[in-house]
Motif scaffolding. Structure first.
Motif, short mmCIF file in Angstrom:
data_model
loop_
_atom_site.label_atom_id
_atom_site.label_comp_id
_atom_site.label_asym_id
_atom_site.label_seq_id
_atom_site.Cartn_x
_atom_site.Cartn_y
_atom_site.Cartn_z
N ASN A 1 -80.71 24.70 48.08
CA ASN A 1 -81.35 25.88 47.82
C ASN A 1 -81.91 26.09 49.54
OD1 ASN A 1 -83.89 24.41 47.95
ND2 ASN A 1 -83.70 24.69 45.45
N VAL A 2 -82.93 27.24 49.67
CA VAL A 2 -83.17 27.56 50.87
C VAL A 2 -84.41 26.30 51.23
CG1 VAL A 2 -84.66 28.98 52.20
CG2 VAL A 2 -82.86 29.84 50.94
N ILE A 3 -85.36 26.08 50.17
CA ILE A 3 -86.50 24.98 50.51
C ILE A 3 -85.76 23.92 50.78
CG2 ILE A 3 -88.37 23.87 49.33
CD1 ILE A 3 -88.69 26.42 47.58
N GLU A 4 -84.65 23.21 50.04
CA GLU A 4 -84.13 21.99 50.37
C GLU A 4 -83.59 21.85 51.79
OE1 GLU A 4 -82.69 20.95 45.81
OE2 GLU A 4 -81.49 21.86 46.80
N SER A 5 -82.95 22.81 52.01
CA SER A 5 -82.15 22.97 53.51
C SER A 5 -83.52 22.92 54.50
CB SER A 5 -81.49 24.26 53.61
OG SER A 5 -80.27 24.19 52.76
N HIS A 6 -84.56 23.65 54.27
CA HIS A 6 -85.72 23.64 55.11
C HIS A 6 -86.25 22.05 55.32
CE1 HIS A 6 -89.27 25.08 57.31
NE2 HIS A 6 -89.87 24.58 56.43
N THR B 1 -84.38 20.36 57.99
CA THR B 1 -84.66 20.89 59.25
C THR B 1 -85.91 20.17 59.77
OG1 THR B 1 -85.77 22.81 58.48
CG2 THR B 1 -83.47 23.05 58.96
N HIS C 1 -80.34 25.37 63.12
CA HIS C 1 -79.40 26.41 62.46
C HIS C 1 -78.61 25.74 61.32
CE1 HIS C 1 -77.30 30.35 61.49
NE2 HIS C 1 -76.14 29.38 61.72
N GLU D 1 -75.82 25.53 58.35
CA GLU D 1 -74.40 26.14 57.80
C GLU D 1 -74.01 25.40 56.81
OE1 GLU D 1 -71.59 26.78 60.93
OE2 GLU D 1 -72.64 28.45 61.86
#
Length: 290
Positions: A257-262, A265, A284, A286
């Motif tokens: 999900n977005v939080i895990e991807s964040h 980063t 970025h 993908e």
């Protein structure tokens, strides 16, 4: 960011120490070189005047670099130091060519005179002073982790060696070889021109967004080792003053999900700062296609 601005303030101390030392030593060398008829010592004095220009350029650059971003400079003013160094390289090259011309003319016209031994001892004393300045700036550069200050420190050390070379030429002229004095001046002239070329080369390389391929490879390896990064699609880096800006495109598990991807980063940004001192990383994300 605040720490960087504080480091710039600390870095100014090294620039001021270099300026004061060069002002004093260049005046001493030019006066004694003129009175003792030593072209080598006068060339060394002119070399120090070019170093004054470089130190002033670094100081001005540091001052402008501290200006915060504005509407016309959203990335800040970090490249001001690079531009100042570029302008200083042109002046250094002119001085170096003038030294070569005067010394070469003395050799060709057989106008070399044996200088007084005082010139040699002056060069030795100045070399010791410059070595002390080198040690001061070197410790300062390590303290604030500044590549620009470390480069200035290395320039201080090279100036100490130039003075030693001038002293050797002057001492040698005392033994019936007066041509060694202008020959030492020729060597000094070449060293001024070489330094000017190196400053010009590095400044133009940075201003045209050039970046060392081996360093880029190390950055790539660091990111690839971070958990959650499946692969790298692209990575770019450029030098912005004393800072390195990195843009990277990574592949991650498409089920995250977005939080895990964040979090991935953030891990990249943290690792890049800890291992490479880079605080500006644009990541970025993908989805990884299996």
């Amino acid at each position: 960011m605040e720490e960087q601005y504080n480091n710039l303030k600390i870095g100014e101390r090294g620039a001021w120490v270099s300026i004061i030392a060069y002002l004093t030593l260049s005046a001493l060398k030019l006066i004694i070189g003129y009175l003792s008829n030593s072209e080598a010592l006068m060339a060394d004095g002119l070399n120090n005047t070019t170093d004054i220009i470089v130190s002033v350029a670094v100081l001005i650059g540091l001052r402008f670099s501290r200006k915060p971003p504005d509407e016309d400079h959203p990335y800040g003013h970090w490249r001001a130091e690079t531009i100042a160094s570029l302008m200083a390289s042109f002046i250094m090259m002119v001085v170096g060519m003038q030294v070569l011309y005067n010394a070469g003319r003395s050799i060709v016209d057989f106008r070399a005179e044996t200088p007084d031994a005082l010139a040699a001892w002056t060069a030795v004393g100045c070399a010791l002073v410059m070595y002390g300045v080198y040690r001061f700036n070197c410790r300062l550069a390590l303290r604030i982790n500044s590549q620009a200050m470390m480069a200035a420190a290395k320039d201080n050390l090279s100036d100490a060696w130039v003075s030693i070379g001038a002293a050797v030429g002057i001492f040698g002229s005392q033994f019936g070889m007066p041509w060694l004095d202008p020959l030492a001046a020729v060597v000094v002239g070449f060293m001024i021109c070489r330094t000017a070329w190196e400053i010009f080369r590095d400044a133009t390389h940075n201003l045209t967004d050039g970046f060392d391929e081996q360093k880029l490879m190390k950055l790539r390896q660091t990111i690839e080792e971070i958990p959650g990064v499946k692969a790298l699609n692209d990575i770019k880096a450029r030098v912005h003053g004393n800072n390195v800006l990195v843009d990277v495109v990574i592949y991650v598990d498409p089920d995250l999900n977005v939080i895990e991807s964040h979090h991935i980063t953030e891990a990249i940004e943290k690792r890049m700062q800890e291992e490479h001192g880079i605080i500006s990383v644009h990541v970025h994300v993908e989805p990884w296609e299996k």
